[in-house]
Every structure is written in structure tokens, then in C-alpha cells.
Design an enzyme around this catalytic site. Sequence first.
Site, PDB file in Angstrom:
ATOM      1  N   HIS A 145       0.816  -1.220   0.000  1.00  0.00           N
ATOM      2  CA  HIS A 145       0.000   0.000   0.000  1.00  0.00           C
ATOM      3  C   HIS A 145       0.851   1.273   0.000  1.00  0.00           C
ATOM      4  CE1 HIS A 145      -2.903   3.063   1.036  1.00  0.00           C
ATOM      5  NE2 HIS A 145      -2.312   3.246   2.219  1.00  0.00           N
ATOM      6  N   ASP A 175      -2.948   8.509  -0.823  1.00  0.00           N
ATOM      7  CA  ASP A 175      -3.314   7.410   0.070  1.00  0.00           C
ATOM      8  C   ASP A 175      -4.791   7.052  -0.099  1.00  0.00           C
ATOM      9  OD1 ASP A 175      -3.232   5.678   2.448  1.00  0.00           O
ATOM     10  OD2 ASP A 175      -4.335   7.299   3.426  1.00  0.00           O
ATOM     11  N   HIS A 202       4.210   6.687   5.598  1.00  0.00           N
ATOM     12  CA  HIS A 202       3.064   7.400   6.163  1.00  0.00           C
ATOM     13  C   HIS A 202       2.248   6.595   7.167  1.00  0.00           C
ATOM     14  CE1 HIS A 202       0.653   5.363   2.973  1.00  0.00           C
ATOM     15  NE2 HIS A 202      -0.371   5.604   3.772  1.00  0.00           N
ATOM     16  N   ASP A 254     -21.867  17.302 -24.661  1.00  0.00           N
ATOM     17  CA  ASP A 254     -20.427  17.375 -24.420  1.00  0.00           C
ATOM     18  C   ASP A 254     -19.892  16.120 -23.740  1.00  0.00           C
ATOM     19  OD1 ASP A 254     -21.726  17.747 -22.063  1.00  0.00           O
ATOM     20  OD2 ASP A 254     -20.515  19.445 -21.395  1.00  0.00           O
ATOM     21  N   GLU A 288       1.500   5.046  12.941  1.00  0.00           N
ATOM     22  CA  GLU A 288       0.164   4.596  13.329  1.00  0.00           C
ATOM     23  C   GLU A 288       0.088   3.081  13.468  1.00  0.00           C
ATOM     24  OE1 GLU A 288      -3.969   4.789  14.141  1.00  0.00           O
ATOM     25  OE2 GLU A 288      -2.445   6.365  14.090  1.00  0.00           O
ATOM     26  N   ASP A 289       0.728   2.351  12.574  1.00  0.00           N
ATOM     27  CA  ASP A 289       0.476   0.903  12.474  1.00  0.00           C
ATOM     28  C   ASP A 289       1.658   0.021  12.864  1.00  0.00           C
ATOM     29  OD1 ASP A 289      -2.098   1.449  11.568  1.00  0.00           O
ATOM     30  OD2 ASP A 289      -1.468   1.505   9.479  1.00  0.00           O
TER      31      ASP A 289
END
Length: 736
Positions: free
Chosen positions: A48, A139, A72, A259, A76-77
Site C-alpha cells: 500500500h 493514500d 506514512h 459534451d 500509526e500501524d
Amino acid sequence: MMRQYELVERVRRYNPSTDEALLDRAYVYAMRAHGAQVRASGDPYFSHPLEVAAILTDLKLDDATIVAALLHDTIEDTDATREEIEKFFGKQIAALVEGLTKIKKLDLVSRQAKQAENLRKLLLAIADDVRVLLVKLADRLHNMRTLKWVPEEKRSRVAQETLDIYAPLAGRMGMQDMREELEDLSFRQLSPEAYNSILQRLDTLKESSGAVLSAIERELTDALSQKGVTAQVKGREKRPYSIWRKMEQKAVGFEQLSDIYGFRVIVDSTEQCYAALGVVHTKWPVVPGRFKDYISTPKQNDYRSIHTTVVGPGRQRVELQIRSRKMHEIAEYGIAAHALYKDGSGPADDLLTRDSNAYAWLRRTIELLAEGSSPEEFLEHTKLELFHDQVFCFTPKGRLIALPRRATPIDFAYAVHTGVGDTAIGAKINGKVSPLVSELHNGDEVEIITSQAQTPPAAWESIVVTGKARAAIRRATRAAVRAQYAALGRKIAERAFARAGKAFSEEKLGAALGRLARPTLEELYAAVGRGEIRTEDVIKALHPEWSSARPDERAGAPRGEGWFELKQNQSLKFKIPGIEAEADPATSIPIRGLNGELPVRFAPNGGAVPGDRIVGILTAGEGITVYPIQSPALQDFEEEPERWLDVRWDIDEDSPQRFPAQIVVTATNEPGSLAQIAQVIGERGGNIANLKMSSRSADFTRMVIDVEVYDLRHLNGILADLRTRPVISSVERLNA
């Protein structure tokens, strides 16, 4: 899964001076930190952040942003800490990762003020570095691409959050491609039937229009080349969500959109943009009202382009966007196009050119947050289309109907056709009979049940949410009220002619319309019904020799055999003298009640209840006011006998209902006296609608109480009980 060297090569393509060692270190650190973690799809979790980094390489972002994307989710994980990331990768990257960790904890799918407050937190999290937002958008994009692996109960929540927050924010940052993909992925999850229906129609259109589109591309390219303008002409297809939104905004069907396909003409410079425009407008006729110059006046998100529509080859309407290559890059990547990878070590301000409108908007917004404006004020300022009020429903034949959220089957009926709305009496939602006030949801199939005997109630106007439905209901209500006034006016005119001893003739009255300044008989009757024209003037228009004599009748004198039938909503049905007492009730005239367009009121000070002898007074523009015969206010109308209407009660004993009256109570000024008054009225089955203490002394309090009672006997019983209470000095009914 992308390998380490592949990521480095992707960055090197647009940034030859990339810090390869930094990227390698981040790749290995993230892979080890996530270890054996797996995603819902069963893939290694590290895939990911790696895909997020790949998305950002497509935006040609700097090394620090790519590294932040790889890291990122680590704080947190995993067991990674801010301090550890700062030690290995520096303060700037650590700050980016920490900002992303804060965003992940926000609940952005809640409504109104709470959502606005969380959006404030989101933007405050990117206050120090806008690259936090770019990583977060990438993300979210990858999460949406893999949404099918998320538990089903969570998918709609994630899709709604994406549609409400992240897609509009990407658009506000000028990242149009990302916005459109986020919207499409959300649309597919939230409204799969509508999404698939649009795709099927697009596939059908491709089969029939493919050759035409290729021919238009060739002819445009050749025409520009002949005039010395080197251009790249690319056909493009609107995305399903964009098509759906256009259908909703314009209230048109798929076939009416002109369009769906358009062409981008990309040239080398601003000058060539206008040269290309000259070639196009010289060769093909322009569609009026379809020209916009966003080069001279760019959009707030930095978008610059010329939009025009011409009647091109094969008499096809062709929508063109003419822009330079630099403009195209900004149109595709928005604020990310300003990120200069050549100086990836600097702060955010150095990564964005000073002429970025989107960045300027972001900075202004963050300044507003620092000033402490309320969530509501902030939300209004951002103008972010945060709440996409859209519901997509189907007719039984598969026609798509776009409505605002909270729309009802009444809105749906009017969206199908005004005639359907006016005659709607019920609805089936997904095959189940449902109330017309039900709230519609995405994907509902709605069938409207109609009856030609139906007219839309005025109360519908407060229920519907679409402007089209409100306008249609108002028109239908006005027409119904005009018909009611006209019917009432005709009866009044007939009675007036009978009293005058003159023959009533519609044919002769029609010939006299000019003298009465009315174009039609219906308008004349309606004017009489509203009290705008006196019946004396109508009689004189046919019989100029006639002279009215003032009647000797006064309040209380019998004036005919008419009656009102009072219903639960206090609407009235009126019968005019001359019709026998046993006449067919279908000949009565329905008149809307107190909340309708044709008001019928009770005396404002005192009311009227069954058991009272009553009189109706017709007032121009105000309708009918019902007074009890003993009301002193009737003296004001003694000189206007044409306004008096004799009425009487016709009560359905099987459906008892309350009517208004006023009483004046003088009570001892002591604790509990008001409670005793309320107790008596309540025990007797009355209802207090309003209470006003009109005067108060040390010993006594005078109260004017609006009560609702069933009839005169009921009222007198309440008065008698009140007089037995020691705290009551006096109690009387008020007649004003």
C-alpha cells in the site's frame, strides 16, 4: 509489488538528481517496519505505501514527499516513532509523517458542524507543509482503488467520506484527474446501478461514434497544421460521475448531453492558444454562449484554458479545450504541478511558486483558522462542495432521475413531469407502497400512482426540496384557489341577482365584461369571490336602471339557508342560498382552511364554537372570517351587507374536533392558582392554546386564555367549573 530499483527509476525519469540512497533507506525501513502485516486483500501491507509513492511519482513530486509516502503508516500501524524517523530521515520528513498520522485519526464523514470542525483539523494538519495533503490524497486514491477488499459495511462510509471531503479538496487544489477518479470510484460504490447504466450508454455511444470522433481529430489537426499551428489533438470522454452530475444540474437525460465527448488542443505557447482559437472559429460556426476564456481570467485553482464549442465536421457539436503544455500540466496535476523537485530539501513555501492561486487559498484558509472563526463560517468560506446533495433514482422504465438529498416521491414526480406531480396520490418505492413524504435514497426505483381527480395540496410546498416542485405546487394551488373563488363568486352573484329581482344570465354578463374591466367570466367571478368587485356593480353592468336599496337587515337577521361544513383541518365547504338543504354535497365549493391560500379564519379575539350562531364576513384579499352573532365587531360591517354570508355548523359527531374561544380569568395572585386553572381545563377535555397575563397587581392577576373546546356546552361547563374554584375571582367568555 514494485521493487526498490523500480521506484528509484520512476523518480529518476523526472528528477535526475534524486537522492537514491534516501529512497533506498526509506524503502527498506518501511518494508521491515510493516513486516508480516497484510491487507484485507491478502497482499503484504507494504504494497500500500509503495503504491501511494508510485501515485506521487506520477505527479513528479520531490524526494521528501515520496519518502513520506513510504513511511506514512509507520507511526500509526507499527512500532516506529516520530523520534526514530527524525533520526534516520530528518525533521522535515518526520513532520510530514506525523501530520499524516494526525489526519488518519479524523472522522470526516459526520455532518454539518462536526464535519466542518474535523475539516478544520485536516487543514491545520497540513498548515506547515501542503505535501501532507498530497500524500493523503494519494493514500485515499489507492484505498479507493482497492475498496472491494474492505468489509462491506465499511465501504459506503469510506466512499461517502471520499465524495464529501477528499474529491472536492483535490478539485480545489486543481488536481482534476485525481478528483474525477475519486468521484468515479465513490459513485460506483454508492450508486452501482446508476454507474453501470452510464457505462452501458457510453459503450453504446462509442460503437456508433468511434469513426466520427477519429475523423474530427484528423480534421482538427489538419486545419491547425495548414495555418502553421502545431498542436496535439486528443479526444476525451467524460467520466460517469461527471456525466451524472451534469444530468442532475441541467435536469436533462443522457441523450440531451452534447459534451460527453470533447477534444483537447494542446499547443506550445499562450500565443498559439489564441491562434488555434482563431483557426477553429474561422473554419466552423460557434455555438452561442459556449465560449469561456480561462487564460485571461484563470479559475481560483490555477486552471487556465480556452473553452469553446463549434458546429464541426459532419454538423457535430464539438467541445474544445485549447491550452498550452504548461497549462495542461497544471490542469492535470493542480497544486502538485508547482512542486519543484529540483529543491526537495526546502520548506513547503519553496516547493510552490508564488503565483499559485490554490496554494494562496490554502494559506488564507489556514489564516482564518488561526483567527478562530466558527466551523460554520469556515465551511461557508471554503466553498468546498462538501455536501453533495444528490440522490439518483430510476423510473420503472429505467430513466435516471437526479434529485437533491432528502427528496421525496413528490419531488420525483415533478422531476418526471409537472402533470405527474400535480396528479400524484401515492408511490411505490422498490415495489413497495410508501408515503409520498418518504425520503428517497440512491438507487431507489420509484413508481408514481396518479389520479386525475387529484390536485396538489398547498402543504406539499413545505415538504418538497426541489425548486421545480415548489414552483409547480404554487401554480397549481393558485389555479385551484382561483377556481374556488370563481365558484364562490358565481354563487354570490346569482344570489345578488335573485335578491335584486333581476334575471341572471352568463351570456349577457359575458358581453358586459368590458364595463367591469375583467377579461373572462372566471376572472370576474373570482373578483366577486375575493370581494374585489361589489355585486351591486355587477348588477348595474347588466341593468343600469337598477338602484340598490339599503337592506333593513342587521346582524342577527336571517340571510338565507347557506351553511359551512367545518372539517378537522378547519377547511370549509360552502353552500349558497337557493340550493336545497338536501342538495348533493358534491356541489359544495371546497375552500382551503387557515393554512391555505384561501384563508377561512375565526374571529381574531374570541373565536367561535359550535352552538354559537355564526356569520361569515368576506374580506377582499383575506378570505372569510367567521364571527359569533353576538360579536360587537360585526357592527363594523353593518353598512356592507354584500360582505355578509349566512353560515351554520354541520358537525360530524363521529369525528369530534375542537374550536377556538377566548376566556378572561381574574385569579388570586398566589402560588398554584395558574395550575388550578390549567387542571380544570385539562380535566374537562379542553386545550390551552395560548395564555397572556394582561394585568397584574399585588392581589389579583388578569389572564386572557385561548382555549380550544368542542362546542358551546363544553365551553360553558369549563366556565362553570372554574367559577367554583376559590382562587378564581371571575371568569367570562370574551367576544370582541
